[in-house]
Design a protein around this motif. Structure first.
Motif, PDB file in Angstrom:
ATOM      1  N   PHE A 155       5.072  -0.745  -3.167  1.00 57.84           N
ATOM      2  CA  PHE A 155       5.062  -1.127  -4.576  1.00 57.84           C
ATOM      3  C   PHE A 155       6.483  -1.173  -5.143  1.00 57.84           C
ATOM      4  O   PHE A 155       6.771  -1.966  -6.038  1.00 57.84           O
ATOM      5  N   ASN A 156       7.359  -0.288  -4.618  1.00 61.32           N
ATOM      6  CA  ASN A 156       8.771  -0.373  -5.002  1.00 61.32           C
ATOM      7  C   ASN A 156       9.375  -1.684  -4.520  1.00 61.32           C
ATOM      8  O   ASN A 156      10.103  -2.365  -5.251  1.00 61.32           O
ATOM      9  N   MET A 157       9.060  -2.038  -3.264  1.00 61.29           N
ATOM     10  CA  MET A 157       9.543  -3.299  -2.708  1.00 61.29           C
ATOM     11  C   MET A 157       8.941  -4.485  -3.468  1.00 61.29           C
ATOM     12  O   MET A 157       9.623  -5.475  -3.738  1.00 61.29           O
ATOM     13  N   GLN A 158       7.674  -4.331  -3.825  1.00 61.27           N
ATOM     14  CA  GLN A 158       6.989  -5.405  -4.545  1.00 61.27           C
ATOM     15  C   GLN A 158       7.679  -5.682  -5.879  1.00 61.27           C
ATOM     16  O   GLN A 158       7.861  -6.835  -6.268  1.00 61.27           O
ATOM     17  N   TYR A 159       8.065  -4.632  -6.579  1.00 59.22           N
ATOM     18  CA  TYR A 159       8.738  -4.807  -7.872  1.00 59.22           C
ATOM     19  C   TYR A 159      10.051  -5.570  -7.688  1.00 59.22           C
ATOM     20  O   TYR A 159      10.360  -6.499  -8.445  1.00 59.22           O
ATOM     21  N   TYR A 160      10.806  -5.176  -6.667  1.00 57.57           N
ATOM     22  CA  TYR A 160      12.087  -5.835  -6.400  1.00 57.57           C
ATOM     23  C   TYR A 160      11.878  -7.309  -6.068  1.00 57.57           C
ATOM     24  O   TYR A 160      12.579  -8.192  -6.607  1.00 57.57           O
ATOM     25  N   ILE A 161      10.913  -7.579  -5.213  1.00 49.59           N
ATOM     26  CA  ILE A 161      10.642  -8.965  -4.823  1.00 49.59           C
ATOM     27  C   ILE A 161      10.108  -9.762  -6.016  1.00 49.59           C
ATOM     28  O   ILE A 161      10.448 -10.931  -6.213  1.00 49.59           O
ATOM     29  N   THR A 162       9.300  -9.088  -6.843  1.00 49.43           N
ATOM     30  CA  THR A 162       8.698  -9.770  -7.987  1.00 49.43           C
ATOM     31  C   THR A 162       9.745 -10.262  -8.975  1.00 49.43           C
ATOM     32  O   THR A 162       9.664 -11.389  -9.470  1.00 49.43           O
ATOM     33  N   ILE A 163      10.739  -9.419  -9.276  1.00 48.71           N
ATOM     34  CA  ILE A 163      11.744  -9.856 -10.250  1.00 48.71           C
ATOM     35  C   ILE A 163      12.596 -10.992  -9.684  1.00 48.71           C
ATOM     36  O   ILE A 163      13.053 -11.871 -10.414  1.00 48.71           O
ATOM     37  N   ARG A 164      12.790 -10.997  -8.351  1.00 52.50           N
ATOM     38  CA  ARG A 164      13.506 -12.115  -7.732  1.00 52.50           C
ATOM     39  C   ARG A 164      12.644 -13.379  -7.781  1.00 52.50           C
ATOM     40  O   ARG A 164      13.144 -14.478  -8.074  1.00 52.50           O
ATOM     41  N   LEU A 165      11.367 -13.213  -7.494  1.00 59.59           N
ATOM     42  CA  LEU A 165      10.428 -14.337  -7.521  1.00 59.59           C
ATOM     43  C   LEU A 165      10.371 -14.936  -8.922  1.00 59.59           C
ATOM     44  O   LEU A 165      10.422 -16.156  -9.103  1.00 59.59           O
ATOM     45  N   ARG A 166      10.283 -14.059  -9.908  1.00 56.23           N
ATOM     46  CA  ARG A 166      10.173 -14.500 -11.296  1.00 56.23           C
ATOM     47  C   ARG A 166      11.441 -15.230 -11.736  1.00 56.23           C
ATOM     48  O   ARG A 166      11.400 -16.214 -12.464  1.00 56.23           O
ATOM     49  N   LYS A 167      12.594 -14.716 -11.303  1.00 57.18           N
ATOM     50  CA  LYS A 167      13.872 -15.348 -11.665  1.00 57.18           C
ATOM     51  C   LYS A 167      13.934 -16.778 -11.141  1.00 57.18           C
ATOM     52  O   LYS A 167      14.268 -17.719 -11.876  1.00 57.18           O
ATOM     53  N   VAL A 168      13.605 -16.957  -9.863  1.00 58.80           N
ATOM     54  CA  VAL A 168      13.692 -18.283  -9.238  1.00 58.80           C
ATOM     55  C   VAL A 168      12.749 -19.266  -9.922  1.00 58.80           C
ATOM     56  O   VAL A 168      13.135 -20.395 -10.270  1.00 58.80           O
ATOM     57  N   PHE A 169      11.504 -18.830 -10.141  1.00 57.65           N
ATOM     58  CA  PHE A 169      10.505 -19.733 -10.713  1.00 57.65           C
ATOM     59  C   PHE A 169      10.787 -19.994 -12.191  1.00 57.65           C
ATOM     60  O   PHE A 169      10.639 -21.126 -12.666  1.00 57.65           O
ATOM     61  N   SER A 170      11.221 -18.960 -12.940  1.00 56.07           N
ATOM     62  CA  SER A 170      11.516 -19.125 -14.364  1.00 56.07           C
ATOM     63  C   SER A 170      12.664 -20.100 -14.579  1.00 56.07           C
ATOM     64  O   SER A 170      12.626 -20.940 -15.489  1.00 56.07           O
TER      65      SER A 170
END
Length: 609
Positions: free
Chosen positions: A97-112
């Motif tokens: 879940f820690n890794m998920q949070y890190y990946i999520t903010i990167r994912l969100r940045k790219v898509f946003s």
């Protein structure tokens, strides 16, 4: 229609189909943007979907091995091994879940960033026909306020697929024990799914219902905090009045959204009670198996009890995730509708080349124009020729059509009748970007770019040489701006807003000269000036036009002004009235005609006598 109402039974399947299309759009877009990030993120979500079943299995085994060890029928190594495996799995599960949070903010940045840049591009591609359309503005407003919701689609899709994976794996494990229990579990989540789907649609519908009041609320909020407007608010004591209006619209818009959630809470309570009763019944069935069936161990009970709990948890999260995805999907659908909009001003697929280095001849040939959704012609049978190097002025009363002529020349709109020719080429057939290179303009409502340094605010007039400080200073000299810029705290490196430390603000006339310098810095073949000196004094105006006359000899200048001291030196003056050219000639020629120009000039001159 109230915001919490559903359209019809077909809307459910339509929504499902839209979700499928938009999920594919989001996932395929993420795949194109960053394949490694997409694979890594998907792997983490898949691990999280399968791990609860492994934890349930290890927990059941640990219980049985511990019971066996305590009875002396097994050694201590087996429960210790299970305990170690269980601890390692839980550590990995927790860290995921820690890794998920890190990946999520990167994912969100790219898509946003991708979503935002597409919107930026679309605003630049579209034309004034859209900007002045209420439907377009409502759609743009909805996207702007919900861009964060839209950017969550890839993340929510992967979360949903995680729950689906967990649900499928749990179902396969439970069905071995009892298909009837699986059936009961699926029945238990039906009311929750229906409720969440209705809520998602209601949340989307409410934006249409509150759109106008939301825009008023935000306008009032901005006005109450706008330093440029605070003086008038104080003088007219408008703050209390505007705040009361803001409070009214704020309450209305938020109450509408709260009302959706209030209706949802009533239905959610009922679905939770229904699910809880079924969960109790399934638990009782499992407990009876332990009591009546010796082959069904306490470890088996714990394993299946956890599976049932995991199913309930996964199904609830899946339903909630589908609701969130459905809500995001509806806004993403609006986003895709927005991105699909096409300019109404059509650009030629095979544009005709025009020589950028030569000032062109411009001809308005029998031009007529009426704005979209209007039957009234603003211009009709307008004929005008502007030769290379001409210095012309357009005069007339407000609403006569002067600014409309400029809008047509800039192709903000296409003519309704006739044609505009650039070196005998229809302006529709030219490359619009190439045509814009020919033009430098100062509009009456010019941009200030206050958050930029002075040199950038002027330099953006020609981005290709935005760092040409010598050219920027020369343009400033020409506009009469260099003298006061040179006295600013950091000269051309000063930021033109007091929001920042060491920033400053300018007077209206100073701002106008900076904007004029930007137009001069472009060094285009055609210079368009719409009320270019309305905020400067007579002496400064005279100096500015002396510089224009000295440097624009081989280039075309088109001026719109109500100041006759500005226009009287033009080579040719066109008097516009009711969308038609009623007089044309030099100042001297028009004064001799004793027509409209003579009347307007004398009326203004009387104020100085």
């Amino acid at each position: 229609m109230k915001p919490d109402q559903d359209d019809s039974s077909t809307s459910f399947w339509q929504n499902i189909n839209n979700v499928r299309e938009n999920v594919w759009f989001a996932l395929s877009t993420m795949w194109r943007l960053d394949k490694k990030l997409f694979i890594f993120s998907s792997s983490i979500y898949a691990f999280q979907g399968l791990t609860p079943i492994l934890i349930a299995f290890l927990t059941g085994q640990l219980i049985d091995f511990t019971i066996a060890a305590s009875a002396g029928t097994a050694g201590l190594m087996l429960p210790l091994s299970m305990l170690a495996a269980l601890a390692a799995t839980q550590v990995l599960f927790s860290h995921s879940f820690n890794m998920q949070y890190y990946i999520t903010i990167r994912l969100r940045k790219v898509f946003s960033m991708y979503l935002a840049e597409k919107v930026f591009d679309k605003f630049q591609q579209l034309d004034h026909n859209h900007y002045e359309d209420s439907t377009f503005n409502k759609l743009a407003n909805k996207i702007t306020y919900n861009v964060n919701v839209i950017s969550l689609v890839p993340e929510r899709t992967l979360q949903l697929l995680t729950r689906v994976l967990q649900l499928v794996a749990t179902t396969l494990a439970i069905i071995v024990l009892s298909p009837s229990i699986v059936l009961l579990l699926f029945v238990s989540i039906i009311p929750l799914v229906v409720t969440l789907m209705k809520t998602a649609r209601a949340r989307w519908q409410v934006w249409d219902w509150i759109d106008n009041e939301l825009r008023l609320r935000n306008y009032l909020g901005r006005t109450l905090q706008n330093v440029d407007e605070v003086n008038e608010l104080k003088i007219f004591k408008l703050s209390t009045y505007f705040r009361a209006l803001w409070r009214k619209y704020y309450s209305r818009t938020e109450d509408a959204r709260i009302d959706v959630e209030r209706h949802s809470q009533k239905r959610l309570l009922g679905s939770s009670v229904f699910e809880g009763l079924i969960q109790f019944g399934i638990g009782a069935i499992l407990l009876l198996r332990v009591v009546r069936n010796a082959a069904f161990s306490l470890g088996d009970f714990e394993f299946y009890r956890r599976l049932v709990a995991d199913f309930s948890n996964a199904s609830g999260q899946m339903a909630s995730g589908f609701q969130s995805l459905s809500e995001s999907n509806l806004f993403l659908h609006d986003y895709r509708d927005f991105i699909a909009l096409k300019p109404q001003v059509k650009h030629s697929k095979k544009p005709t080349h025009i020589n950028e280095k030569v000032t062109p001849r411009i001809e308005f040939r029998d031009v007529g124009f009426k704005y979209p959704k209007s039957n009234k012609y603003v211009l009709r049978h307008l004929n005008m020729i502007i030769e290379p190097g001409d210095d012309i002025a357009l005069v007339g009363a407000n609403g006569a059509g002067k600014t409309t002529i400029i809008k047509l020349l800039m192709r903000f709109y296409d003519v309704s009748e006739g044609e505009i020719l650039v070196d005998n080429i229809n302006i529709r057939d030219t490359d619009i970007s190439q045509w814009y290179k020919q033009v430098g303009a100062l509009f009456q409502q010019f941009n200030k770019y206050p958050y930029l340094k002075v040199k950038r605010s002027i330099g953006v007039g020609d981005v290709a040489r935005v760092d040409d400080i010598e050219g920027i200073q020369a343009a400033s000299e020409k506009a009469g701006a260099h003298a006061y810029i040179d006295k600013l705290p950091h000269k051309y490196d000063t930021v033109l807003t007091k929001v920042f430390d060491d920033g400053t603000d300018l007077s209206g006339g100073e701002w106008q000269r900076v904007a004029l310098a930007r137009a001069f810095f472009r060094d285009a073949n055609i210079l368009i000036l719409d009320e270019p000196t309305s905020a400067v004094d007579a002496k400064a105006e005279y100096e500015i036009f002396e510089r224009i006359n000295a440097t624009q000899k081989e280039k075309t200048t088109i001026i719109i002004s109500h100041r006759f001291s500005t226009v009287r030196n033009a080579d040719k003056i066109y008097v516009i009235d009711d969308g038609k050219i009623v007089e044309a000639g030099s100042h001297e020629e028009l004064m001799k005609q004793s027509g409209m120009y003579h009347e307007l000039f004398e009326t203004q001159a009387q104020g100085y006598r």
